[in-house]
Design an enzyme around this catalytic site. Structure first.
Site, PDB file in Angstrom:
ATOM      1  CB  SER A   1      -0.996  -0.131   1.174  1.00  0.00           C
ATOM      2  OG  SER A   1      -0.286   0.105   2.482  1.00  0.00           O
ATOM      3  CG  HIS A   2       2.162   3.265   2.815  1.00  0.00           C
ATOM      4  ND1 HIS A   2       1.181   2.470   3.049  1.00  0.00           N
ATOM      5  CD2 HIS A   2       1.771   4.378   3.399  1.00  0.00           C
ATOM      6  CE1 HIS A   2       0.117   3.159   3.747  1.00  0.00           C
ATOM      7  NE2 HIS A   2       0.692   4.468   3.892  1.00  0.00           N
TER       8      HIS A   2
ATOM      9  CD  GLU B   1      -3.772  -2.848   4.071  1.00  0.00           C
ATOM     10  OE1 GLU B   1      -4.505  -3.755   3.621  1.00  0.00           O
ATOM     11  OE2 GLU B   1      -2.396  -2.776   3.896  1.00  0.00           O
TER      12      GLU B   1
END
Lengths: 337, 337
Positions: free
Chosen positions: A47-48, A188
């Site tokens: 996600s990052h 998320e």
């Protein structure tokens, strides 16, 4: 066709750097951003990781970040350094001020870094871990846009307001945590939306304030703080410390940049660094070794340390490369033109 | 017979002071402890108010606290002050070092106070609020004995590890929170046991690691951290910062004093103070006023601020006095002999 692609570290760095520079980021910003997203991708936090380059470029195209901003550093007090990111990405501003923060921590025992007017999209743990790799204890926090309702509330007000902490473990990866004060990171929820998956109960409420498991409805409503009123209290603390304390905005006063040129995503970030050697002098190594008893006690119960999975992923990535979804690779490859 | 008794502030202070001095605490310790427990009782936090005098005297009788300890303060660095409580109660040590912490925060922007070798039984919020009443932002934390299992674990390892934060609000009570990183404070479980009430689900596990609602079984088993692995991660951070960082013990290395003369309850406490005026200079008042928008946003949703109920109780106590259970009053009255 394979649904994933595995990149070497060099390939991942080049991909990121080209995506950024060919869309207008300066060399120094592209380098700082690449160091962060590749480190995060190595830790298999999808996600990052490289995925964030998409919204980074989108923000640039929407006029929400100054791609060639030159941060300027200001010495405010023996224990305080400030850097103004000048509407650019936070990462270069942090990297430039980091040596001063470290020096101040070593001299004063504790020091504070205020990053102002920064576009912030990145995981915090690479920043705190870099300080712990130099022997310091580090804490970082930043607000985000109004995505989270306060405990007992019904509408978005607070950011997801992540907090990260890192503790030096000689000869090992630091003890590190980095979590949103929402139940989960907003990334998320976005990943659930992209995968057309429903959310677990308790993550979010819809625009009417009612519980929802629909990621679209959650993105239009509000996420919930973790741990009820305690998590909400921490979240408020983070907005205060990384906002008004350092003369910057509250989360709900910021907004992602939109194609219409609206939205001002910039806000503040706060970092603290403490030098254990100032506290315990000649016996610092003995006390750092003593801390290991706590980690051993957690592991002896079959419980996990917060950074364990990431650190294992990092070691895998060093030998096996970085595996990302083919759809993400293709999107990034298009972005580098 | 009435089941409560209402004391004036003077009566409560005298009761506390006499309980402490007639059991052997020095005048200065009795005064510092009284300031804390009466302030907490005023805020109608029964678990940490006058009720705590019972265990305080019990600890003294069990040889677990030095009643006439003289703390000594040490200047470790421009941003760090340390005070050794010399096995005495933490409160006097904190009070003596507080002016130095404040001065260091004003000079350096941020400062750290390490309290070592202290018997700690008290709520933290009076300490952080006293710093915010002087215009500073404050954070405090301390471990306790091993009462809490790590997330995913089955046995006690972590303390209840409270953290308190306070933010100055000119003309108002500070924004303050003070919470255990366990689901609830251990005092709450003790109050349930005294009242023969069952616990809500999710607070604790028994000695076998299975969920329980029986306060006796919970006290023999382990409490759970709030917010799952995030709360546990914070709890570990607190033990590290208020333990090995400052050269002190981990929670599981400490134990309440027992009638057999076993148990060594002393451990560390960490406080941070930040001066907003160093960060934002001449515009500090404007930025503190700006922070009010966040509090207003919380209240506008019908949600509560963490300190709201306590502060309302304080104002009630100022006019109506302090109401405590008759059984507690009688027990304290016996203790003062």
């Amino acid at each position: 066709m394979d649904d994933t692609v595995t990149l070497t570290l060099d390939e991942a760095q080049r991909l990121s750097h080209e995506v950024l520079t060919r869309n207008g980021f300066s060399e120094s910003h592209a380098a700082a951003i690449t160091r962060n997203v590749v480190a995060v991708q190595q830790d298999e936090c999808h996600s990052h990781g490289l995925y964030r380059l998409i919204s980074c470029v989108e923000t640039l195209r929407n006029g929400g970040v100054k791609p060639d901003a030159v941060p300027w550093v200001e010495n405010l007090a023996p224990g305080v350094v400030r850097t103004d990111a000048d509407q650019g990405c936070s990462l270069l501003a942090f990297e430039q001020a980091r040596p001063i923060l470290m020096e101040k921590a070593r001299t004063n025992g504790i020091a504070l870094l205020a990053v102002n007017n920064a576009f912030h999209f990145s995981a915090l743990w690479p920043e705190v871990e870099s300080l712990s790799e130099a022997g310091l204890v580090a804490l970082a926090m930043t607000p985000s846009h109004a995505f989270v309702a306060p405990a007992g509330g019904s509408r978005p007000l607070l950011g997801t307001n992540p907090v990260a902490f890192s503790w030096p473990r000689p000869g090992r990866f630091p003890y590190t945590f980095d979590f949103a004060t929402s139940v989960v990171a907003r990334g998320e929820i976005e990943l659930h939306r992209r995968a057309s998956e429903t959310l677990p109960a308790g993550w979010a409420i819809d625009a009417e304030g009612a519980p929802t498991t629909d990621p679209e409805a959650a993105l239009e409503g509000a996420m919930l703080p973790f741990g009820g009123h305690k998590g909400a209290a921490l979240s408020i603390m983070i907005e205060l410390l990384a906002g008004p304390l350092i003369g910057d905005l509250l989360g709900h006063e910021t907004r992602a940049a939109t194609p219409g040129g609206e939205g001002r995503p910039q806000h503040g970030e706060l970092l603290l660094a403490i030098d254990p050697a100032v506290l315990t002098g000649a016996s610092v190594e003995q006390h750092l070794a003593h801390a290991e008893a706590l980690f051993e006690g957690v592991l002896a119960q079959g419980a996990r340390l917060p950074s364990q999975r990431r650190h294992a992923a990092r070691q895998r990535s060093w030998t096996k490369g970085l595996t990302i979804p083919m759809t993400l690779y293709q999107e990034l490859d298009r972005l580098r033109g």
